[in-house]
Scaffold this motif. Sequence first.
Motif, PDB file in Angstrom:
ATOM      1  N   ILE A  70       0.874  -1.163   0.000  1.00  0.00           N
ATOM      2  CA  ILE A  70       0.000   0.000   0.000  1.00  0.00           C
ATOM      3  C   ILE A  70       0.915   1.218   0.000  1.00  0.00           C
ATOM      4  N   ASN A  71       0.673   2.142  -0.882  1.00  0.00           N
ATOM      5  CA  ASN A  71       1.525   3.310  -1.051  1.00  0.00           C
ATOM      6  C   ASN A  71       0.672   4.561  -0.825  1.00  0.00           C
ATOM      7  N   ALA A  72       0.726   5.240   0.353  1.00  0.00           N
ATOM      8  CA  ALA A  72       1.780   5.167   1.354  1.00  0.00           C
ATOM      9  C   ALA A  72       1.297   5.901   2.600  1.00  0.00           C
ATOM     10  N   LEU A  73       2.024   5.672   3.711  1.00  0.00           N
ATOM     11  CA  LEU A  73       1.885   6.514   4.892  1.00  0.00           C
ATOM     12  C   LEU A  73       2.791   7.722   4.685  1.00  0.00           C
ATOM     13  N   GLN A  74       2.180   8.880   4.456  1.00  0.00           N
ATOM     14  CA  GLN A  74       2.943  10.098   4.223  1.00  0.00           C
ATOM     15  C   GLN A  74       3.416  10.715   5.541  1.00  0.00           C
ATOM     16  N   ARG A  75       4.529  11.452   5.472  1.00  0.00           N
ATOM     17  CA  ARG A  75       5.080  12.177   6.627  1.00  0.00           C
ATOM     18  C   ARG A  75       5.291  11.242   7.818  1.00  0.00           C
ATOM     19  N   PHE A  76       5.742  10.013   7.520  1.00  0.00           N
ATOM     20  CA  PHE A  76       5.831   9.005   8.584  1.00  0.00           C
ATOM     21  C   PHE A  76       6.768   9.421   9.701  1.00  0.00           C
ATOM     22  N   ASN A  77       7.793  10.229   9.364  1.00  0.00           N
ATOM     23  CA  ASN A  77       8.791  10.606  10.368  1.00  0.00           C
ATOM     24  C   ASN A  77       8.430  11.885  11.107  1.00  0.00           C
ATOM     25  N   TRP A  79       6.115  12.010  13.743  1.00  0.00           N
ATOM     26  CA  TRP A  79       5.261  11.119  14.519  1.00  0.00           C
ATOM     27  C   TRP A  79       4.447  11.904  15.538  1.00  0.00           C
ATOM     28  N   ASN A  80       3.133  11.690  15.503  1.00  0.00           N
ATOM     29  CA  ASN A  80       2.209  12.330  16.429  1.00  0.00           C
ATOM     30  C   ASN A  80       0.934  11.487  16.468  1.00  0.00           C
ATOM     31  N   ALA A  81      -0.075  11.957  17.184  1.00  0.00           N
ATOM     32  CA  ALA A  81      -1.298  11.170  17.333  1.00  0.00           C
ATOM     33  C   ALA A  81      -2.010  10.975  15.998  1.00  0.00           C
ATOM     34  N   THR A  82      -1.979  12.010  15.163  1.00  0.00           N
ATOM     35  CA  THR A  82      -2.602  11.893  13.845  1.00  0.00           C
ATOM     36  C   THR A  82      -1.910  10.837  13.005  1.00  0.00           C
ATOM     37  N   ARG A  83      -0.574  10.869  13.023  1.00  0.00           N
ATOM     38  CA  ARG A  83       0.188   9.896  12.227  1.00  0.00           C
ATOM     39  C   ARG A  83      -0.047   8.482  12.746  1.00  0.00           C
ATOM     40  N   GLU A  84      -0.108   8.338  14.053  1.00  0.00           N
ATOM     41  CA  GLU A  84      -0.352   7.019  14.626  1.00  0.00           C
ATOM     42  C   GLU A  84      -1.691   6.460  14.154  1.00  0.00           C
ATOM     43  N   ALA A  85      -2.724   7.304  14.165  1.00  0.00           N
ATOM     44  CA  ALA A  85      -4.046   6.863  13.721  1.00  0.00           C
ATOM     45  C   ALA A  85      -4.025   6.481  12.247  1.00  0.00           C
ATOM     46  N   GLU A  86      -3.320   7.274  11.432  1.00  0.00           N
ATOM     47  CA  GLU A  86      -3.206   6.957  10.007  1.00  0.00           C
ATOM     48  C   GLU A  86      -2.464   5.644   9.805  1.00  0.00           C
ATOM     49  N   ALA A  87      -1.402   5.453  10.577  1.00  0.00           N
ATOM     50  CA  ALA A  87      -0.605   4.235  10.450  1.00  0.00           C
ATOM     51  C   ALA A  87      -1.427   3.001  10.802  1.00  0.00           C
ATOM     52  N   ILE A  88      -2.194   3.079  11.862  1.00  0.00           N
ATOM     53  CA  ILE A  88      -3.020   1.949  12.273  1.00  0.00           C
ATOM     54  C   ILE A  88      -4.078   1.640  11.219  1.00  0.00           C
ATOM     55  N   GLU A  89      -4.709   2.691  10.680  1.00  0.00           N
ATOM     56  CA  GLU A  89      -5.738   2.482   9.658  1.00  0.00           C
ATOM     57  C   GLU A  89      -5.150   1.833   8.408  1.00  0.00           C
ATOM     58  N   LEU A  90      -3.992   2.316   7.961  1.00  0.00           N
ATOM     59  CA  LEU A  90      -3.375   1.762   6.755  1.00  0.00           C
ATOM     60  C   LEU A  90      -2.820   0.362   7.001  1.00  0.00           C
ATOM     61  N   ALA A  91      -2.259   0.141   8.188  1.00  0.00           N
ATOM     62  CA  ALA A  91      -1.741  -1.193   8.500  1.00  0.00           C
ATOM     63  C   ALA A  91      -2.876  -2.208   8.593  1.00  0.00           C
ATOM     64  N   ASP A  92      -4.003  -1.796   9.147  1.00  0.00           N
ATOM     65  CA  ASP A  92      -5.173  -2.674   9.182  1.00  0.00           C
ATOM     66  C   ASP A  92      -5.637  -2.998   7.766  1.00  0.00           C
ATOM     67  N   TYR A  93      -5.667  -1.970   6.919  1.00  0.00           N
ATOM     68  CA  TYR A  93      -6.088  -2.185   5.529  1.00  0.00           C
ATOM     69  C   TYR A  93      -5.119  -3.130   4.817  1.00  0.00           C
ATOM     70  N   ALA A  94      -3.826  -2.896   5.011  1.00  0.00           N
ATOM     71  CA  ALA A  94      -2.832  -3.756   4.372  1.00  0.00           C
ATOM     72  C   ALA A  94      -3.010  -5.206   4.800  1.00  0.00           C
ATOM     73  N   ARG A  95      -3.186  -5.420   6.088  1.00  0.00           N
ATOM     74  CA  ARG A  95      -3.399  -6.790   6.597  1.00  0.00           C
ATOM     75  C   ARG A  95      -4.657  -7.397   5.987  1.00  0.00           C
ATOM     76  N   ASP A  96      -5.749  -6.637   5.982  1.00  0.00           N
ATOM     77  CA  ASP A  96      -7.032  -7.183   5.563  1.00  0.00           C
ATOM     78  C   ASP A  96      -7.123  -7.406   4.050  1.00  0.00           C
TER      79      ASP A  96
END
Length: 273
Positions: A70-77, A79-96
Motif C-alpha cells: 500500500i503506497n503510502a503513509l505520508q510524513r511518517f517521520n 510522529w504524532n497522534a494523527t500519524r499514529e491513527a493513520e498508520a493503524i488504519e493503513l496497516a489494518d487495511y494492508a493486513r485485511d
Amino acid sequence: MSTTSKLTFALNHMVAPGLKPAAFFALCRELGISDVEIRNDLAGNAIVDGTPVGAIRALAADNGISITSINALQRFNEWNATREAEAIELADYARDVGAKALVLVPVNDGTGQGDGERQRNVRTALSALKAILGDRGVRGLVEPLGFEICSLRSKREAAEAIEDVGGTGTFRMVHDTFHHHLAGEPDLFPGMTGLVHISGVDDPAVAVPDMRDPHRVLVDAGDRLDNVGQIRALIAGGYQGLLSFEPFSPAVHKLAEPRAALAESIEFIRARI
C-alpha cells in the motif's frame, strides 16, 4: 539462472491512475504481471473511494494478483497522534487486503532537516511503527526521497535507523531509481532493499536538481537516470525482488493504450540487463 530471468516486474497504480481496480488488474494480467502496488492518494479510486477491503482482496485473487504494498503513509517521520491513527488504519487495511507491506514516505516540505533532528525523528517513528506493523504481519518500506527539501534523503541514514531500533525483521527500504539519482548517494544497500521503484527522465533540458515527479516517464532509450545501471548493480548485490513501475508524468497517465508502452519499456530493460 540468467540475470534477465531474475527480473520480476510489478505495476504501481500510478502507471494508470484513471483505471478502476478491475481494469488495473486486467492490465497487469495482459502484461503477465502478477504483483501490484495500490495507493491511498488516487481520488475516486480504491483505497479512498470507500470500496470495501474484502472486495479489493477478492478482485485481486480472481485476477491472480498479489498486492505487494500500500503506497503510502505520508510524513511518517513526523510522529504524532494523527500519524499514529493513520498508520493503524493503513496497516489494518494492508493486513485485511492481503498486502505484504506499507510504504513509508518522509516529510518533504523543507522541515525536519536539521542534523540530529532528522535522525531522531526517524528513530521515533520507526520505534512506534515497529509494533504497529509487526502486530499485523505487515512490512514497512522506508522510501528516502532525493529532493533537496526532503527530511530523509539518505538511504544510509535510513538503514542505520532501522538497525538502531532493532527493526531489520520489520523494515526494508525502497530503492527508487529517480530519487537515488537525485540524492547523489553512491551506496545501494541491496540487502536492505525490499522494493525497487523504476521510472525514467528523458527531458534533456531539465537540470537534475530541478527534476520533479511530472518528469518521470517509462524507462526508454532516452533515460537520464541510468535505470539499467542501477538495476544491474542491485542484482549484482543480491537483490531479487520486484521492479515496480511508478511514472508520474501526465504524458504516461494520458496514454490511451498503456499496455503497449509498458510492454515496450519492459522489453527495453530486459534486453539490457
